[in-house]
Structure formats: structure tokens, C-alpha cells
Design a protein around this motif. Structure first.
Motif, PDB file in Angstrom:
ATOM      1  N   TRP A 216      76.235  22.305  35.542  1.00 26.55           N
ATOM      2  CA  TRP A 216      77.263  22.640  34.552  1.00 26.55           C
ATOM      3  C   TRP A 216      78.135  23.803  35.021  1.00 26.55           C
ATOM      4  N   ASN A 217      77.561  24.765  35.729  1.00 24.30           N
ATOM      5  CA  ASN A 217      78.278  25.965  36.140  1.00 24.30           C
ATOM      6  C   ASN A 217      78.982  25.825  37.481  1.00 24.30           C
ATOM      7  N   GLN A 218      78.963  24.641  38.074  1.00 24.50           N
ATOM      8  CA  GLN A 218      79.622  24.463  39.365  1.00 24.50           C
ATOM      9  C   GLN A 218      81.111  24.780  39.265  1.00 24.50           C
ATOM     10  N   TYR A 219      81.593  25.553  40.220  1.00 26.26           N
ATOM     11  CA  TYR A 219      83.015  25.932  40.210  1.00 26.26           C
ATOM     12  C   TYR A 219      83.716  25.602  41.533  1.00 26.26           C
ATOM     13  N   LEU A 220      83.153  26.071  42.652  1.00 29.35           N
ATOM     14  CA  LEU A 220      83.851  25.956  43.927  1.00 29.35           C
ATOM     15  C   LEU A 220      84.063  24.503  44.344  1.00 29.35           C
ATOM     16  N   TRP A 221      82.990  23.681  44.249  1.00 27.07           N
ATOM     17  CA  TRP A 221      83.127  22.294  44.686  1.00 27.07           C
ATOM     18  C   TRP A 221      84.074  21.492  43.781  1.00 27.07           C
ATOM     19  N   PRO A 222      83.932  21.538  42.462  1.00 27.10           N
ATOM     20  CA  PRO A 222      84.921  20.825  41.629  1.00 27.10           C
ATOM     21  C   PRO A 222      86.343  21.338  41.815  1.00 27.10           C
ATOM     22  N   LEU A 223      86.503  22.613  42.155  1.00 25.72           N
ATOM     23  CA  LEU A 223      87.844  23.147  42.385  1.00 25.72           C
ATOM     24  C   LEU A 223      88.521  22.447  43.553  1.00 25.72           C
ATOM     25  N   LEU A 224      87.740  22.041  44.563  1.00 24.31           N
ATOM     26  CA  LEU A 224      88.303  21.348  45.719  1.00 24.31           C
ATOM     27  C   LEU A 224      88.477  19.857  45.473  1.00 24.31           C
ATOM     28  N   VAL A 225      87.515  19.248  44.788  1.00 21.50           N
ATOM     29  CA  VAL A 225      87.494  17.791  44.684  1.00 21.50           C
ATOM     30  C   VAL A 225      88.264  17.288  43.471  1.00 21.50           C
ATOM     31  N   ALA A 226      88.171  17.989  42.350  1.00 17.47           N
ATOM     32  CA  ALA A 226      88.768  17.509  41.097  1.00 17.47           C
ATOM     33  C   ALA A 226      90.178  18.069  40.956  1.00 17.47           C
ATOM     34  N   THR A 227      91.124  17.483  41.669  1.00 19.79           N
ATOM     35  CA  THR A 227      92.519  17.900  41.555  1.00 19.79           C
ATOM     36  C   THR A 227      93.277  17.092  40.510  1.00 19.79           C
ATOM     37  N   SER A 228      92.599  16.141  39.885  1.00 19.02           N
ATOM     38  CA  SER A 228      93.204  15.327  38.839  1.00 19.02           C
ATOM     39  C   SER A 228      92.580  15.678  37.495  1.00 19.02           C
ATOM     40  N   ALA A 229      93.391  15.561  36.442  1.00 19.86           N
ATOM     41  CA  ALA A 229      92.907  15.882  35.096  1.00 19.86           C
ATOM     42  C   ALA A 229      91.816  14.917  34.640  1.00 19.86           C
ATOM     43  N   ASP A 230      91.738  13.734  35.249  1.00 20.49           N
ATOM     44  CA  ASP A 230      90.766  12.734  34.810  1.00 20.49           C
ATOM     45  C   ASP A 230      89.323  13.177  35.036  1.00 20.49           C
ATOM     46  N   VAL A 231      89.076  13.996  36.065  1.00 18.55           N
ATOM     47  CA  VAL A 231      87.709  14.416  36.389  1.00 18.55           C
ATOM     48  C   VAL A 231      87.561  15.938  36.354  1.00 18.55           C
ATOM     49  N   GLU A 232      88.478  16.613  35.731  1.00 23.87           N
ATOM     50  CA  GLU A 232      88.424  18.082  35.684  1.00 23.87           C
ATOM     51  C   GLU A 232      87.281  18.544  34.787  1.00 23.87           C
ATOM     52  N   THR A 233      86.521  19.517  35.245  1.00 25.29           N
ATOM     53  CA  THR A 233      85.380  20.018  34.494  1.00 25.29           C
ATOM     54  C   THR A 233      85.794  21.185  33.602  1.00 25.29           C
ATOM     55  N   ILE A 234      84.909  21.553  32.685  1.00 24.46           N
ATOM     56  CA  ILE A 234      85.229  22.581  31.709  1.00 24.46           C
ATOM     57  C   ILE A 234      85.370  23.947  32.364  1.00 24.46           C
ATOM     58  N   VAL A 235      84.594  24.217  33.416  1.00 29.59           N
ATOM     59  CA  VAL A 235      84.686  25.516  34.088  1.00 29.59           C
ATOM     60  C   VAL A 235      86.054  25.672  34.748  1.00 29.59           C
ATOM     61  N   ILE A 236      86.508  24.626  35.420  1.00 33.39           N
ATOM     62  CA  ILE A 236      87.831  24.668  36.040  1.00 33.39           C
ATOM     63  C   ILE A 236      88.911  24.740  34.970  1.00 33.39           C
ATOM     64  N   GLY A 237      88.724  24.006  33.886  1.00 34.36           N
ATOM     65  CA  GLY A 237      89.715  24.010  32.813  1.00 34.36           C
ATOM     66  C   GLY A 237      89.888  25.375  32.186  1.00 34.36           C
ATOM     67  N   MET A 238      88.797  26.114  31.980  1.00 30.94           N
ATOM     68  CA  MET A 238      88.908  27.444  31.386  1.00 30.94           C
ATOM     69  C   MET A 238      89.678  28.394  32.292  1.00 30.94           C
ATOM     70  N   VAL A 239      89.475  28.280  33.587  1.00 28.77           N
ATOM     71  CA  VAL A 239      90.212  29.142  34.524  1.00 28.77           C
ATOM     72  C   VAL A 239      91.700  28.823  34.481  1.00 28.77           C
ATOM     73  N   LYS A 240      92.043  27.541  34.420  1.00 31.24           N
ATOM     74  CA  LYS A 240      93.454  27.155  34.386  1.00 31.24           C
ATOM     75  C   LYS A 240      94.124  27.535  33.069  1.00 31.24           C
ATOM     76  N   MET A 241      93.340  27.643  32.016  1.00 38.25           N
ATOM     77  CA  MET A 241      93.918  28.016  30.729  1.00 38.25           C
ATOM     78  C   MET A 241      94.343  29.482  30.685  1.00 38.25           C
ATOM     79  N   ILE A 242      93.786  30.289  31.565  1.00 36.79           N
ATOM     80  CA  ILE A 242      94.126  31.709  31.586  1.00 36.79           C
ATOM     81  C   ILE A 242      95.279  31.908  32.549  1.00 36.79           C
TER      82      ILE A 242
END
Length: 284
Positions: A216-242
Motif C-alpha cells: 500500500w505504501n509503495q511510492y517509487l516504483w508506481p511513480l515510474l510505472v503508473a504514468t496513466s490515471a487508470d492505474v495511479e495509486t493513492i500515494v502518488i495521487g496525494m503527492v500530485k494533489m499538493i
């Protein structure tokens, strides 16, 4: 001569220093969560003025509705929560499945280079994720797995730590169990399903909690792989919201943070008994 008075026995006195330190630790950990929880119930203007709300406001429903439906950066929080849940569940279940089978092979089978295979797995503990993240991304990209659930999950689904823990537990299983299974005509698969798995339930439960939170807390790997909104995780989403201070809806961000806390907290609470039992049980 008068009889001597019996000595007065005092009961055990509480250690006030330990209690004070414990209380201080609870406050230090809980106060930020309380501020976020209270901030998620106020409007953006209150937080924008720099106020730190310690009491609930009257905008909780609209804030959480806006977070779930609109989110930030054009991605609803509900979608990001779903993606994170799929990723965390798949990582936890996959790591346990791969680790328990590999540990079972290392402990109960005799084959050439068995110890070499184990130490090859164990030595990966010395390699941080950052060392292998770019070659791993290259492989994922060449396979066309960028922006897919498979790309998020498969590269980090193996776990040397879980393999080591299962191996150490399997070494405590008495040899009499193995001999009894052979006398009953049980093959390796039946022995694994009927003996090893039931004995490993508490260990699997404890590891599931740890690995779910890890996924659940993964950040670095999803940041590289999930460049589309379809698979974006909540951790990445919170960072982008700020974004910048002026353009950040802090009430929505705080509502999103509270929502992001709920799934891992629910897993820990629901599996607390099994988690503690798996970590403390010594009688196998």
C-alpha cells in the motif's frame, strides 16, 4: 515483650515514568492524525488562513464527496483507492505464495545446489530497490507492461525476507511429521497442503499484514510505472494533489489522507489477533 509488628507489604507501584513516556509517544503519533482528521471537516478558507483546527467543522460530507468523486489531478480518489487495493492485495498474496513454495522446496527437497539457490535468494536482501529499479523498469518497458497492473505488481512480488522467515519456521517442523506422512503414502503436494499449510497459517497472517502495508505504501516504483490515471495509486495521487500553496485544496487533501488510512488500518484491526499470534507464537 510485645510482639513485633508485621512488616507492611506494599503492592507493586506503577512505573509513572514508563507511563508518561508511553503517553507522550501516543500523543506524538496521534496528534498529526487528529489534525488531518479535523482538517478534513473544515473548508479550504479555514486551512488557507493557517489555522490548525483541533475541533470538527461542518464540511465533512462535502469534502469527502469531492475527494471521492473529483479527487486531484483529474483522478477520483475512489479510483486510486481501488488501484492501491488491487496492488497491495496482489503483492501480499503473491509474495506469500512464492515465498512459501520456495522455502518449502529449499527445506524439504534434496537437489543439487540447494544451498546455493537459497543464498542466491538471501543475498538479494543486500540490494536496495534503488539499485535495480532502472534495469527492472527497462525490462517492464520492453515487455509492454508500463501502465498496467502487471507492471505494478510482478517486479516486486518476490520477497527474500518472507522466504527466509518461512524457511526458518519449516526447520522447526519435527522430522516425525515427515516420516508419518511418508508412512501414510502422502506425496510432497499432499504433505504441503495437509501439514505445512495448516501449521503456517499464523505466520502467513502476520506476513500478510506486513506485506499489505508494504504494498500500500509503495511510492517509487508506481511513480515510474503508473504514468496513466487508470492505474495511479493513492500515494502518488496525494503527492500530485499538493501543488503550490495557493492552488492546493488542503481540505480535500486531508480528506484524501484520511481515506488512504482506512484500508491498511482495517487490515491491521481485522487481523490483529492473527498478527500478534503469528509474531509471538513459539509452540509449533
Amino acid at each position: 515483650m510485645p510482639a513485633e509488628a508485621a512488616p507492611h507489604r506494599q503492592g507493586p507501584r506503577p512505573d509513572w515514568v514508563a507511563h508518561a513516556v508511553l503517553l507522550l509517544g501516543v500523543l506524538l503519533f496521534f496528534l498529526p492524525i487528529w489534525i488531518v482528521l479535523m482538517g478534513s471537516t473544515h473548508d479550504a478558507a479555514t486551512i488557507g488562513r493557517g489555522e490548525v483546527p483541533l475541533l470538527p467543522g461542518g464540511h465533512a460530507l462535502e469534502n469527502y464527496r469531492a475527494a471521492l468523486e473529483q479527487g486531484g489531478a483529474g483522478v477520483p480518489v475512489g479510483r486510486m483507492l481501488f488501484n492501491s487495493t488491487v496492488m497491495a492485495l496482489a503483492i501480499a498474496v503473491g509474495k506469500i505464495a512464492i515465498s512459501i513454495i520456495s522455502a518449502y522446496a529449499v527445506v524439504f527437497f534434496r537437489f543439487p545446489f540447494r544451498q546455493l539457490a537459497f543464498w542466491s535468494i538471501f543475498i538479494t536482501l543486500m540490494l536496495p530497490v534503488e539499485v535495480r529499479i532502472f534495469p527492472t523498469f527497462k525490462v517492464v518497458s520492453d515487455l509492454g507492461l508500463v501502465n498496467t497492473y502487471a507492471g505494478l505488481i510482478i517486479p516486486i512480488i518476490a520477497s527474500a525476507t518472507a522466504t527466509l522467515l518461512f524457511r526458518q519456521f519449516f526447520l522447526t517442523i519435527p522430522d516425525e511429521f515427515v516420516e508419518a506422512a511418508k508412512m501414510d503414502g502422502a506425496g510432497p503436494v499432499r504433505f504441503f497442503l495437509d501439514v505445512v499449510l495448516p501449521l503456517s497459517r499464523t505466520n502467513m497472517a502476520a506476513l500478510f499484514v506486513i506485506l499489505f502495508v508494504y504494498g500500500w505504501n509503495q511510492y517509487l516504483w508506481p511513480l515510474l510505472v503508473a504514468t496513466s490515471a487508470d492505474v495511479e495509486t493513492i500515494v502518488i495521487g496525494m503527492v500530485k494533489m499538493i501543488g503550490s500553496e495557493a492552488n492546493t485544496d488542503w481540505n480535500i487533501v486531508m480528506a484524501t489522507c484520511v481515506l488512504a488510512l482506512l484500508p491498511p488500518v482495517a487490515v491491521v484491526v481485522l487481523m490483529q489477533r492473527w498478527f500478534v499470534k503469528g509474531l509471538t507464537e513459539t509452540e509449533k
